[in-house]
Design an enzyme around this catalytic site. Structure first.
Site, PDB file in Angstrom:
ATOM      1  N   GLU A 364       5.561 -21.594   2.884  1.00 56.43           N
ATOM      2  CA  GLU A 364       5.563 -20.299   1.836  1.00 56.43           C
ATOM      3  C   GLU A 364       5.592 -20.674   0.436  1.00 56.43           C
ATOM      4  OE1 GLU A 364       7.856 -17.554   3.543  1.00 56.43           O
ATOM      5  OE2 GLU A 364       7.561 -18.064   5.575  1.00 56.43           O
TER       6      GLU A 364
HETATM    7  N1  CAA Z   1       3.071  -9.814  -6.269  1.00 54.06           N
HETATM    8  C1  CAA Z   1       1.961  -8.985  -6.286  1.00 54.06           C
HETATM    9  N2  CAA Z   1       0.826  -9.610  -6.582  1.00 54.06           N
HETATM   10  C2  CAA Z   1       0.550 -10.606  -6.997  1.00 54.06           C
HETATM   11  C3  CAA Z   1       1.684 -11.595  -6.850  1.00 54.06           C
HETATM   12  C4  CAA Z   1       2.816 -11.128  -6.406  1.00 54.06           C
HETATM   13  N3  CAA Z   1       3.770 -11.829  -6.093  1.00 54.06           N
HETATM   14  N4  CAA Z   1       1.129 -12.909  -7.105  1.00 54.06           N
HETATM   15  C5  CAA Z   1      -0.143 -12.579  -7.284  1.00 54.06           C
HETATM   16  N5  CAA Z   1      -0.305 -11.261  -7.468  1.00 54.06           N
HETATM   17  C6  CAA Z   1      -1.774 -10.718  -7.711  1.00 54.06           C
HETATM   18  C7  CAA Z   1      -1.954 -10.941  -9.313  1.00 54.06           C
HETATM   19  O1  CAA Z   1      -1.401  -9.848  -9.904  1.00 54.06           O
HETATM   20  C8  CAA Z   1      -3.251 -10.831  -9.214  1.00 54.06           C
HETATM   21  O2  CAA Z   1      -3.846  -9.380  -9.365  1.00 54.06           O
HETATM   22  P1  CAA Z   1      -5.241  -9.218  -9.961  1.00 54.06           P
HETATM   23  O3  CAA Z   1      -6.338  -9.922  -9.453  1.00 54.06           O
HETATM   24  O4  CAA Z   1      -5.508  -7.636  -9.992  1.00 54.06           O
HETATM   25  O5  CAA Z   1      -5.163  -9.502 -11.568  1.00 54.06           O
HETATM   26  C9  CAA Z   1      -3.963 -11.387  -8.203  1.00 54.06           C
HETATM   27  O6  CAA Z   1      -2.770 -11.553  -7.093  1.00 54.06           O
HETATM   28  C10 CAA Z   1      -4.060 -12.859  -8.213  1.00 54.06           C
HETATM   29  O7  CAA Z   1      -3.053 -13.637  -8.976  1.00 54.06           O
HETATM   30  P2  CAA Z   1      -3.117 -15.053  -9.334  1.00 54.06           P
HETATM   31  O8  CAA Z   1      -4.708 -15.241 -10.273  1.00 54.06           O
HETATM   32  O9  CAA Z   1      -2.044 -15.509  -9.977  1.00 54.06           O
HETATM   33  O10 CAA Z   1      -3.647 -15.767  -8.041  1.00 54.06           O
HETATM   34  P3  CAA Z   1      -4.051 -17.271  -7.741  1.00 54.06           P
HETATM   35  O11 CAA Z   1      -5.376 -17.343  -6.815  1.00 54.06           O
HETATM   36  O12 CAA Z   1      -4.061 -18.048  -8.844  1.00 54.06           O
HETATM   37  O13 CAA Z   1      -2.804 -17.850  -6.842  1.00 54.06           O
HETATM   38  C11 CAA Z   1      -0.606 -18.695  -6.335  1.00 54.06           C
HETATM   39  C12 CAA Z   1      -1.625 -17.847  -7.060  1.00 54.06           C
HETATM   40  C13 CAA Z   1       0.581 -18.538  -6.751  1.00 54.06           C
HETATM   41  C14 CAA Z   1      -1.053 -20.144  -6.504  1.00 54.06           C
HETATM   42  C15 CAA Z   1      -0.733 -17.936  -4.767  1.00 54.06           C
HETATM   43  O14 CAA Z   1      -2.139 -18.384  -4.045  1.00 54.06           O
HETATM   44  C16 CAA Z   1       0.260 -18.660  -3.757  1.00 54.06           C
HETATM   45  O15 CAA Z   1       1.326 -18.178  -3.767  1.00 54.06           O
HETATM   46  N6  CAA Z   1      -0.289 -19.737  -3.142  1.00 54.06           N
HETATM   47  C17 CAA Z   1       0.777 -20.086  -2.226  1.00 54.06           C
HETATM   48  C18 CAA Z   1       0.289 -19.698  -0.647  1.00 54.06           C
HETATM   49  C19 CAA Z   1       1.553 -19.752   0.173  1.00 54.06           C
HETATM   50  O16 CAA Z   1       2.639 -19.440  -0.058  1.00 54.06           O
HETATM   51  N7  CAA Z   1       1.271 -19.966   1.659  1.00 54.06           N
HETATM   52  C20 CAA Z   1       2.178 -19.825   2.436  1.00 54.06           C
HETATM   53  C21 CAA Z   1       1.397 -19.709   3.728  1.00 54.06           C
HETATM   54  S1  CAA Z   1       2.524 -18.735   4.810  1.00 54.06           S
HETATM   55  C22 CAA Z   1       3.665 -19.873   5.552  1.00 54.06           C
HETATM   56  O17 CAA Z   1       3.783 -21.126   4.679  1.00 54.06           O
HETATM   57  C23 CAA Z   1       4.663 -19.322   6.834  1.00 54.06           C
HETATM   58  C24 CAA Z   1       5.000 -20.247   7.312  1.00 54.06           C
HETATM   59  O18 CAA Z   1       4.555 -21.351   7.723  1.00 54.06           O
HETATM   60  C25 CAA Z   1       6.422 -20.058   7.692  1.00 54.06           C
END
Ligand code: CAA
Length: 522
Positions: A364
């Site tokens: 996550e």
């Molecule tokens: N809330 C709302 N919108 C969001 C947001 C949030 N928390 N985070 C990003 N966004 C939106 C941004 O506003 C942006 O919108 P626009 O394109 O309209 O401007 C868009 O999303 C893209 O944002 P970023 O440019 O910041 O995105 P990025 O591609 O650079 O990625 C990141 C950012 C934080 C690295 C994200 O990809 C991320 O969180 N990665 C980790 C993924 C993750 O947590 N995976 C977990 C898998 S599930 C799991 O693990 C479950 C399990 O096993 C139990």
């Protein structure tokens, strides 16, 4: 701000602890050895109302606060971190997005089964090439008129195969990046939707993890969740809520490992006295307790934000997850160490806590992603440099028209792509157009322009109506000095020059020749 548990919370804490000790504790060793999803006790948690905690009663939920929700997950995870993640995935990553983004029909159809635990929910985002870079989705959903056709695969999906309802992200328009991702509700049993084999993991072995495989899987049209192209938002906001659950899971692991170590240190004697009298150990415990309590405050504050209806909890949730998972790893490592040989064998659960803690720093969102989100909160989007859609021009004549159309202040700025005579031409153009001139740091250091002309982080900040960057590569420090300009035009021989990612218009070619043409025509 209230730092005490309410009567209701204390009762729920006692109830869930008693249940976990009676029903879950006896099956832990077998669950861990055989890597078996605890479906029996998960169903019992559902019957007791612990699988729909924060959702409204009209959808079968219990309307508990998110503060209470994280408290319960912490309590469950003290006994079984595998149950902790299963309960939180079901809530935050499957039920929450359907509750938050679903249509009334979708909510009526899916929520009562989920909140009662009759059906278990899961979440499909991660793919082989889309882990931390979650926007790189390769699973495709094609609009076929009557249905969506899904093809692709997901990996490391918690509860895969056991869960009944999946919130799955897929690309509906590859050309739009994260705005081309959509979310779907996919039911187990849909033809073309199958599962890979369970991964053999280090920890949380009761929470099974496998692939989701989509092979010409027809998903009903009405199972699009929220709007087309809004799937990344669905996933990111669900993960914000999910990160609270993982923080709570980590905190439960840390607290239980800590409490067991305190007990052991009071009773275990070496060199004729209890371990607790050794300062090297007791001071470490003092530090750990301080960190655990600090992490708990961050978690409860983030949960309170959610209860208060704050729209954006990303940074608060990231801080909570980072702090709780870090302290979980640190505490469990020390717990094993202080228990010595007893910590390393399976008679005691310390080694399991240590194995279980590690994943909280990974799933996550890794600790590195948490730092990315937190630093984004401190420094804003500027931490990354923004890229624009640059419009490329064909010839100097187009540039002339563009400049003439934008009457107003103009700055002609040069970089190391120019010679001394190129800078003289720039100066003439500045005079001809009544504008200013500037230079990159590299050009100043190369003696091509005087120091007071330098634009950038270490020089001047300019914000003219038109900024013409000639022969400037476009290092971040230069962009910091001119990004407030109304219109940015870049001229460079190298089509890959980073300046083009910051420019509105670009022209590729020999800069000095282009300046000659402009001098002749402007
Ligand atoms: N809330 C709302 N919108 C969001 C947001 C949030 N928390 N985070 C990003 N966004 C939106 C941004 O506003 C942006 O919108 P626009 O394109 O309209 O401007 C868009 O999303 C893209 O944002 P970023 O440019 O910041 O995105 P990025 O591609 O650079 O990625 C990141 C950012 C934080 C690295 C994200 O990809 C991320 O969180 N990665 C980790 C993924 C993750 O947590 N995976 C977990 C898998 S599930 C799991 O693990 C479950 C399990 O096993 C139990």
């Amino acid at each position: 701000m209230n730092f005490d548990y309410t009567e209701e919370q204390l009762e729920l804490k006692a109830q869930i602890r008693a249940f976990c000790e009676k029903e879950i504790a006896p099956e832990l060793r077998q669950m861990d050895d055989a890597q078996r999803y605890p479906i029996r006790t998960m169903k019992m948690l559902g019957e007791m109302g612990f699988l729909g905690m924060p959702f409204p009663k009209e959808y079968g939920g219990r309307e508990l606060s998110y503060e209470t929700y994280v408290m319960i997950i912490e309590e469950i995870s003290k006994i079984s971190a595998s149950h902790g993640v299963a309960v939180q995935t079901h809530h935050a990553l499957a039920t929450w997005p359907i509750f938050t983004y679903g249509t009334e029909e979708q909510k009526k159809k899916y929520l009562p089964d989920l909140t009662s635990g009759r059906k278990i929910g899961a979440f499909g985002l991660t793919e082989p090439n889309a882990g931390t870079d979650a926007a790189m989705q390769q699973t495709i959903a094609e609009d076929k008129g009557d249905y969506w056709l899904l093809n692709g695969s997901k990996m490391f999906i918690s509860g895969a195969g056991v869960a009944d309802i999946y919130v799955v992200m897929a690309m509906t328009d590859k050309t739009k990046g994260n705005h081309g991702i959509s979310a779907f509700i996919v039911e187990k049993g849909t033809p073309g939707f199958t599962f890979g084999t369970n991964e053999d993991k280090l920890g949380i072995r009761g929470s099974t993890v496998a692939e989701l495989l989509f092979n010409n899987c027809k998903v009903p049209k009405e199972n699009l969740l929220y709007e087309e192209g809004k799937g990344f938002k669905v996933a990111m906001t669900a993960l914000d809520v999910g990160r609270l659950g993982i923080a709570a899971q980590a905190l439960g692991i840390a607290q239980e490992a800590f409490d067991r170590t305190v007990h052991y240190m009071k009773h275990r004697e070496q060199f004729g006295k209890p371990l607790s009298s050794l300062q090297a150990l007791s001071f470490t415990m003092a530090e750990l307790e301080t960190k655990i309590e600090g992490a708990r405050f961050l978690l409860y504050r983030a949960a309170a934000h959610l209860d208060q209806g704050k729209k954006d909890i990303s940074v608060a949730a990231a801080k909570a997850k980072l702090a709780c998972s870090t302290v979980a790893m640190e505490t469990t490592l020390k717990a094993v160490q202080f228990h010595g040989g007893y910590g390393y064998i399976k008679d005691l659960p310390l080694e399991r806590y240590m194995r279980d803690a590690k994943i909280t720093e990974i799933y996550e969102g890794t600790s590195e992603v948490m730092k990315l989100v937190i630093s984004g909160g401190i420094f804003g989007k500027g931490a990354k440099h923004e890229t624009k859609e640059v419009q490329m021009l064909d010839k100097a004549e187009d540039l002339k028209t563009l400049i003439q159309e934008h009457v107003g202040s103009i700055c002609w700025s040069g970089g190391r792509g120019l010679t001394k005579s190129g800078f003289e031409k720039l100066q003439k153009l500045a005079e001809k157009t009544g504008g200013d001139s500037g230079a990159s740091r590299g050009a100043v250091r190369a003696g091509l322009a005087p120091e007071d002309k330098q634009v950038g982080l270490t020089g001047r900040t300019v914000a003219p109506e038109v900024y013409v960057a000639v022969g400037i590569s476009g290092m971040t420090q230069h962009l910091a000095g001119m990004k407030g300009s109304g219109l940015i035009i870049a001229i460079n021989r190298n089509p890959q020059a980073p300046i083009f990612t910051a420019a509105d218009y670009g022209l590729v070619g020999d800069a000095e020749e282009i300046l000659d043409q402009l001098l002749a025509s402007l």
